[in-house]
Design a protein around this motif. Sequence first.
Motif, PDB file in Angstrom:
ATOM      1  N   ALA A 320       0.728  45.812  20.924  1.00 11.87           N
ATOM      2  CA  ALA A 320       0.469  46.193  19.544  1.00 11.87           C
ATOM      3  C   ALA A 320       1.171  47.513  19.253  1.00 11.87           C
ATOM      4  N   GLY A 321       1.489  47.732  17.990  1.00 13.28           N
ATOM      5  CA  GLY A 321       2.054  49.013  17.584  1.00 13.28           C
ATOM      6  C   GLY A 321       3.497  49.236  17.983  1.00 13.28           C
ATOM      7  N   GLU A 322       4.233  48.185  18.297  1.00 15.68           N
ATOM      8  CA  GLU A 322       5.650  48.361  18.628  1.00 15.68           C
ATOM      9  C   GLU A 322       6.407  48.946  17.436  1.00 15.68           C
ATOM     10  N   GLU A 323       6.110  48.424  16.246  1.00 13.77           N
ATOM     11  CA  GLU A 323       6.851  48.844  15.067  1.00 13.77           C
ATOM     12  C   GLU A 323       6.540  50.277  14.660  1.00 13.77           C
ATOM     13  N   GLU A 324       5.466  50.837  15.188  1.00 16.28           N
ATOM     14  CA  GLU A 324       5.122  52.227  14.893  1.00 16.28           C
ATOM     15  C   GLU A 324       5.659  53.184  15.959  1.00 16.28           C
TER      16      GLU A 324
END
Length: 505
Positions: A320-324
């Motif tokens: 989760a949170g790769e794009e952040e």
Amino acid sequence: MASRTLLLAVLGAATASELQIPLFSQQGQSAAGNSLGKPLINTDYLQASIKIENLLDRAKDLYKIAQTSEDEYSHPTRVIGSEGHARTLEYIYSALEGLGGYYTLSQQPFPAVLGKVYESRLVIGHEVPESASPMSLTPPTAHKQPVYGNLVLVANEGCDASDYPADVAGNVAFVLRGTCSFGTKSQLAGKVGAVAAVVYNYESGEVSGTLESPTPDHVATFGLSGKDAGPILKKLKAGEVIDSIAYIDAEVKQIQTTNIIAQTVEGDPDNCVMLGGHSDSVSEGPGINDDGSGSLTLLEVATQLTNFSVNNCVRFAWWAGEEEGLLGSDYYVDVLPEEENMKIRLFMDYDMMGSPNFAYQVYNATNAANPVGSEQLRDLYLDWYSAQGLNYTFIPFDGRSDYDAFIRNGIPGGGIATGAEGVKTKEEEAMFGGKAGDWYDPCYHQLCDDTGNVNSTAWLVNTKLVAHSVATFALSFDDFPERTKASTLGADEQPTKYHGHRLVL
């Protein structure tokens, strides 16, 4: 003979029930001597079980899930913190739970920083530069209102407090990109009292970056292309005074999100092959190619793997949170004890498997620049493409996806991709088809990254290659380099200029 018949039955099959394999108890033993009573992993049979119909059906499910965020975002998305992402996690976990106890499942919650920019504007002199864009995870301007000040040139690359002249206070810092992170530049500008900062490129192109971990000293920060910065820089060096107006309405907040990890019950737990993709999308769209294609590839390979026995453990991860900013994979590796780190023989990253204007891209991971074993993994991909009569091309191993934390912490890594916002060349058009001059994924990080935004040929080919990579190392690590004691780079070292899709330097 019975074992051979059982293996042949795998061809074209999608599930154990379709195989009509007799069910064995956990205590039952097959002729091969494994505890699950299943044939030993075989790359040809695992690849043959991969069907594009299954992948496309999963893509339709994922798009419907993304639509559950429409009330909040007014369009489909699976960004962390959204209903679409929460349901994506439920979808993946539920599918894994239904695989008959083949995997040990775990959810790893962690704090994540979510940033949203609602409005922004930068005026320099009497111009509004087209390339000006707010940095990811930037704070807003004071009171979320426009701030005014002169543009003040910062010395060198703005990596030391001494680079910031006293008159930056109350004004807008103008800082060259390079050497240190954007977050460091913003923080130093804030510490001396700047009302905003602009980081300009030393190249002609735009700067789309992230401030990464928020600090109280960060100020509202824009990126600016070298093309737009050139005339401004010339005037500042000539002593001209240039006024500016900066405005950012943004929100940066901390939320909780979750990684999902699935590890085979069977197989040597001290010798694990690990692979991952990310479960989230950007806020701008549903992310069916980025990285629905990778996360669904993992889910389909994990499903088909249950028809086989393995010698080495296989560990799947949905970050989760790769794009952040690669948050999930960073967290996973950061809290991993050293003895557990050493059990991971290699990590394989699968991000964007079916770009519409695809190229078969292999990360150019060498042992000279990365943990030993990275080059052997790279060569496995090359050999497979060559065996299929397919062309391939190299792309930089520069920190743009979730392998970054692994190689920073001594774990060999690599992966494949099919292209994002990069432009296909004439040579690549001849190698792969498609259209030169267009992006590999024309819908990259956009609303149109939906079920029509995946190339079925590329997605199927690459999912078979993922299956091959899993099968190869689940069977044996013979001829693959042994792990040596994990070496972690210093916290202030930056071996890659990207951390995720956004620049950090």
